[in-house]
Design a protein around this motif. Structure first.
Motif, PDB file in Angstrom:
ATOM      1  N   UNK A  27      32.569  56.826  52.911  1.00  0.00           N
ATOM      2  CA  UNK A  27      32.546  57.333  51.531  1.00  0.00           C
ATOM      3  C   UNK A  27      33.118  56.348  50.526  1.00  0.00           C
ATOM      4  N   UNK A  28      32.874  55.055  50.766  1.00  0.00           N
ATOM      5  CA  UNK A  28      33.274  54.041  49.801  1.00  0.00           C
ATOM      6  C   UNK A  28      32.151  53.761  48.816  1.00  0.00           C
ATOM      7  N   UNK A  29      32.256  52.661  48.050  1.00  0.00           N
ATOM      8  CA  UNK A  29      31.235  52.344  47.056  1.00  0.00           C
ATOM      9  C   UNK A  29      29.824  52.259  47.629  1.00  0.00           C
ATOM     10  N   UNK A  30      29.649  51.590  48.770  1.00  0.00           N
ATOM     11  CA  UNK A  30      28.303  51.455  49.354  1.00  0.00           C
ATOM     12  C   UNK A  30      27.719  52.824  49.675  1.00  0.00           C
ATOM     13  N   UNK A  31      28.527  53.710  50.238  1.00  0.00           N
ATOM     14  CA  UNK A  31      28.063  55.045  50.588  1.00  0.00           C
ATOM     15  C   UNK A  31      27.646  55.848  49.374  1.00  0.00           C
ATOM     16  N   UNK A  32      28.488  55.833  48.333  1.00  0.00           N
ATOM     17  CA  UNK A  32      28.179  56.615  47.131  1.00  0.00           C
ATOM     18  C   UNK A  32      26.991  56.042  46.361  1.00  0.00           C
ATOM     19  N   UNK A  33      26.899  54.722  46.278  1.00  0.00           N
ATOM     20  CA  UNK A  33      25.761  54.126  45.571  1.00  0.00           C
ATOM     21  C   UNK A  33      24.450  54.396  46.319  1.00  0.00           C
ATOM     22  N   UNK A  34      24.497  54.311  47.654  1.00  0.00           N
ATOM     23  CA  UNK A  34      23.294  54.611  48.440  1.00  0.00           C
ATOM     24  C   UNK A  34      22.897  56.073  48.256  1.00  0.00           C
ATOM     25  N   UNK A  55      39.975  61.909  52.247  1.00  0.00           N
ATOM     26  CA  UNK A  55      39.788  61.518  50.840  1.00  0.00           C
ATOM     27  C   UNK A  55      38.640  60.529  50.704  1.00  0.00           C
ATOM     28  N   UNK A  56      37.875  60.607  49.604  1.00  0.00           N
ATOM     29  CA  UNK A  56      36.750  59.686  49.403  1.00  0.00           C
ATOM     30  C   UNK A  56      37.129  58.414  48.651  1.00  0.00           C
ATOM     31  N   UNK A  57      36.128  57.577  48.430  1.00  0.00           N
ATOM     32  CA  UNK A  57      36.117  56.401  47.533  1.00  0.00           C
ATOM     33  C   UNK A  57      36.532  55.088  48.188  1.00  0.00           C
ATOM     34  N   UNK A  58      36.989  55.098  49.432  1.00  0.00           N
ATOM     35  CA  UNK A  58      37.179  53.859  50.182  1.00  0.00           C
ATOM     36  C   UNK A  58      37.902  52.771  49.432  1.00  0.00           C
ATOM     37  N   UNK A  59      37.221  51.623  49.287  1.00  0.00           N
ATOM     38  CA  UNK A  59      37.845  50.429  48.713  1.00  0.00           C
ATOM     39  C   UNK A  59      38.260  50.618  47.261  1.00  0.00           C
ATOM     40  N   UNK A  60      37.606  51.533  46.529  1.00  0.00           N
ATOM     41  CA  UNK A  60      38.005  51.759  45.134  1.00  0.00           C
ATOM     42  C   UNK A  60      39.382  52.410  45.098  1.00  0.00           C
ATOM     43  N   UNK A 115      30.459  52.066  56.486  1.00  0.00           N
ATOM     44  CA  UNK A 115      31.889  52.309  56.692  1.00  0.00           C
ATOM     45  C   UNK A 115      32.776  51.084  56.462  1.00  0.00           C
ATOM     46  N   UNK A 116      32.193  50.021  55.887  1.00  0.00           N
ATOM     47  CA  UNK A 116      33.019  48.919  55.401  1.00  0.00           C
ATOM     48  C   UNK A 116      33.611  48.023  56.478  1.00  0.00           C
ATOM     49  N   UNK A 117      34.635  47.276  56.071  1.00  0.00           N
ATOM     50  CA  UNK A 117      35.308  46.312  56.944  1.00  0.00           C
ATOM     51  C   UNK A 117      36.804  46.601  56.906  1.00  0.00           C
ATOM     52  N   UNK A 118      37.335  47.155  57.984  1.00  0.00           N
ATOM     53  CA  UNK A 118      38.730  47.609  57.930  1.00  0.00           C
ATOM     54  C   UNK A 118      39.668  46.848  58.866  1.00  0.00           C
ATOM     55  N   UNK A 119      39.221  45.716  59.379  1.00  0.00           N
ATOM     56  CA  UNK A 119      40.124  44.856  60.150  1.00  0.00           C
ATOM     57  C   UNK A 119      40.163  43.485  59.499  1.00  0.00           C
ATOM     58  N   UNK A 145      48.415  52.895  49.425  1.00  0.00           N
ATOM     59  CA  UNK A 145      48.459  54.228  50.003  1.00  0.00           C
ATOM     60  C   UNK A 145      47.537  54.496  51.178  1.00  0.00           C
ATOM     61  N   UNK A 146      47.124  53.473  51.914  1.00  0.00           N
ATOM     62  CA  UNK A 146      46.357  53.699  53.143  1.00  0.00           C
ATOM     63  C   UNK A 146      47.302  54.326  54.173  1.00  0.00           C
ATOM     64  N   UNK A 147      46.960  55.514  54.695  1.00  0.00           N
ATOM     65  CA  UNK A 147      47.883  56.191  55.617  1.00  0.00           C
ATOM     66  C   UNK A 147      48.354  55.307  56.781  1.00  0.00           C
TER      67      UNK A 147
END
Length: 460
Positions: A27-34, A55-60, A115-119, A145-147
Motif C-alpha cells: 500500500x505504498x505509492x506504487x500500489x495506490x497509483x496502480x 497502516x497505508x502509504x508505505x514510503x510516503x 511491496x517495495x524494497x525493505x532491506x 516510526x517504522x515499528x
C-alpha cells in the motif's frame, strides 16, 4: 444452432455479469497509483490493496523526511482513490505467510506486487558488525516510526559521523543529524528520536561517495537545502574538483545546475574550521575498505579512487592503491535498498534484489510495479509513471472467463487463521489517534509504533 455455439454464447453472456477483481500487494505509492489507474480504466473492476502493516502509504509515511511535509501531500491523491466504492484497503495481512501468492492468483483475476524494497544492501567489509555501524534504512525508519525500527540501538553521544553513500537518503540522514533540534520538534518525527537527537553530540558529518562530483547521486533541491542549514558550514575538498570547472558548460542542464551549485559552495568554503558551527564534509573518490575499532566503531579505512573512462556519466571508480582513515564514532551504510522474495513462487533475481519481470509482466495474471520491479531507483514521480504503465497493462490483459471470490475468499482464508484485518475506516481511527497525540505535543502527528496498539485502536 450448434452445441459449441450455444456454450460459447452462454459463456460470453455470463461473463458480462462478473466483476473483475484485482489484488495489489503493498500500500505504498506504487500500489495506490496502480489502483488509481486500474479503477480509472474500468467502470466495474474491484481493487483490493493488501498491506503487511495496519497502516497505508508505505514510503510516503515511512521514507519521506519529517521536515519535508509538503512531499506527503500526495496522500490527498491516495485518499481520493481510497474513497472509491470499488476500492478496499486490507491491512495487517502478511502475504507469503498469512496467504500465498498462488492462493491470491486463484481468488483474484490479477495480482499486482508493489511491496517495495525493505532491506538495505550490505557493504560486505570487515567491521560491518561493530557497534554504531548503522543501517541508513533503519535510521530513517527509527525517526519516521517504522515499528520494526523503533528499538534501533544507536549512540549519538559522539562528535563525528560518517555516511557511506551520497544519494538523497544519505543527505536526509546528514540533514537530520545536523539540523537544530528546535526545527524538528514541530514535525511528525517520533518523540523517542527527537529526545535522543536533542542530546546528540554529533557536530561533524562526512558524506562519502566512491565517484566524483559529476556522478553525485543527490538532487539539487536536497543539496541546496542542506547548504542553507542554520549553524552548519560545508567544507568541500578542492582536489575533488580538479578539471570539473572546465567542462561544466558541456553538461546536460540538470547536471550542470547541480555542479554549478557545488562549485559556488566550494568557493564559499571557510578557510578555517569555525568554532561552535556544525560541519558537513562531502568527500568524493573514496570507497570504504574496513570499519576500524574493536567493539565500537572508531573510524573507517577508505580506498582513494580515480575515475576511469571518457564519458563522465559512465566513469567507474578504480582504486589508486592509496588509503586514508577517517575517525568517527558513528557510521551509516546508505548504499541502496533491495527487495525480498516474500513467497517462493515469485520469480526473483536475488543478485539484483527485485522480481523478474518484463515491463511489469511476471507471468499469467501476475505483475509487479514500483521498486520491487524496477529496483530502488528514482523518486515518487518515476514510481507514479511506472505504476500507471503497469496498471494499464493489468487492465488490458484482464481475462474474465470465470467468477472469482476476491476479498470474500481472502477473508475466509484469514478467518481460518484468526488474522484480524484492518479496513480503511479502521485505519482512520489510528490516523485520528495519532493526530490527537501529536496535537498534545504541538506536532501534526505522533506516530504509533506498536502494532498491537494500532490493532487495539483500529478494531475497537
Amino acid at each position: 444452432m450448434k452445441l459449441d455455439t450455444i456454450c460459447s454464447y452462454v459463456r460470453l453472456f455470463s461473463t458480462k455479469h462478473i466483476k473483475p477483481k484485482v489484488c495489489i500487494v503493498g500500500a505504498g505509492p506504487a500500489g495506490f497509483y496502480a489502483a488509481q489507474q486500474i479503477l480509472k480504466s474500468s467502470s466495474d473492476v474491484n481493487v483490493d490493496i493488501l498491506e503487511k502493516l495496519p497502516v497505508p502509504f508505505g514510503l510516503v509515511r515511512f521514507g519521506v523526511a519529517p521536515d519535508h511535509p509538503e512531499v506527503k501531500n500526495v496522500i490527498h491523491t491516495f485518499e481520493k482513490t481510497a474513497s472509491n466504492p470499488r476500492f478496499q484497503f486490507i491491512g495487517n495481512v502478511n502475504v507469503g505467510k498469512d496467504v500465498t501468492i498462488k492462493q491470491l492468483q486463484e481468488i483474484y483475476h490479477a495480482v499486482l506486487l508493489t511491496y517495495g524494497a525493505e532491506e538495505d544492501r550490505l557493504l560486505g567489509i570487515p567491521g560491518e558488525n561493530l557497534n554504531n555501524v548503522i543501517s541508513g534504512r533503519r535510521f530513517v525508519g527509527w525517526y519516521n516510526g517504522v515499528p520494526a525500527d523503533s528499538n534501533l540501538n544507536i549512540n549519538l553521544d559522539v562528535e563525528e559521523a560518517v555516511i557511506l553513500g551520497q544519494g538523497n537518503v544519505a543527505i536526509d540522514i546528514a540533514r537530520i543529524l545536523l539540523t537544530p533540534v528546535n526545527k524538528l520538534k514541530n514535525t511528525d518525527i517520533t518523540s523517542f528520536a527527537l529526545e535522543q537527537l536533542s542530546r546528540s553530540r554529533v557536530r561533524k558529518v562526512s558524506l562519502i561517495g566512491r565517484r566524483g562530483p559529476l556522478q553525485a547521486a543527490f538532487t539539487i533541491a536536497e543539496l541546496r537545502e542542506i547548504l542553507k542549514l542554520d549553524g552548519c558550514k560545508t567544507y568541500w575538498c578542492t582536489n575533488d574538483f580538479v578539471n570539473v570547472k572546465e567542462i561544466v558548460s558541456t553538461l546536460p542542464r540538470p547536471r550542470k545546475r547541480l555542479t554549478e551549485l557545488m562549485l559556488k559552495s566550494l568557493e564559499e568554503t571557510p578557510a578555517d574550521i569555525q568554532t561552535n558551527a556544525k560541519e558537513l564534509h562531502p568527500i568524493f573518490l573514496r570507497s570504504p575498505i574496513e570499519f576500524l575499532g574493536s567493539n565500537n566503531v572508531k573510524g573507517v579505512k577508505l580506498s582513494i579512487n580515480q575515475l576511469d573512462g571518457s564519458d563522465f556519466s559512465k566513469q567507474v571508480a578504480v582504486p589508486t592503491g592509496s588509503y586514508e582513515d577517517i575517525p568517527c564514532g558513528l557510521a551509516f551504510r546508505s548504499i541502496g535498498y533491495k527487495s525480498t522474495q516474500i513467497d517462493v513462487s515469485i520469480p526473483f533475481d536475488i543478485k539484483k534484489g527485485r522480481i523478474k519481470n518484463v515491463d511489469g509482466k511476471v507471468e499469467d495474471n501476475l505483475y509487479a510495479a514500483g521498486w520491487v520491479a524496477t529496483g530502488p531507483v528514482g523518486v515518487i514521480l518515476s514510481t507514479m509513471t511506472n505504476a500507471f504503465q503497469v496498471g494499464k497493462l493489468v487492465h488490458n490483459e484482464l481475462l474474465i472467463v470465470e467468477n472469482k471470490s476476491g476479498s470474500l475468499g481472502l477473508r475466509k482464508i484469514l478467518d481460518e487463521k484468526n488474522i484480524p484485518i484492518v479496513s480503511y475506516n479502521n485505519w482512520k481511527k489510528i490516523d485520528k489517534a495519532e493526530c490527537e497525540r501529536g496535537q498534545e505535543l504541538g506536532k501534526p502527528r505522533e506516530k504509533i509504533t506498536d502494532i498491537n496498539k494500532m490493532l487495539k485502536i483500529a478494531l475497537n
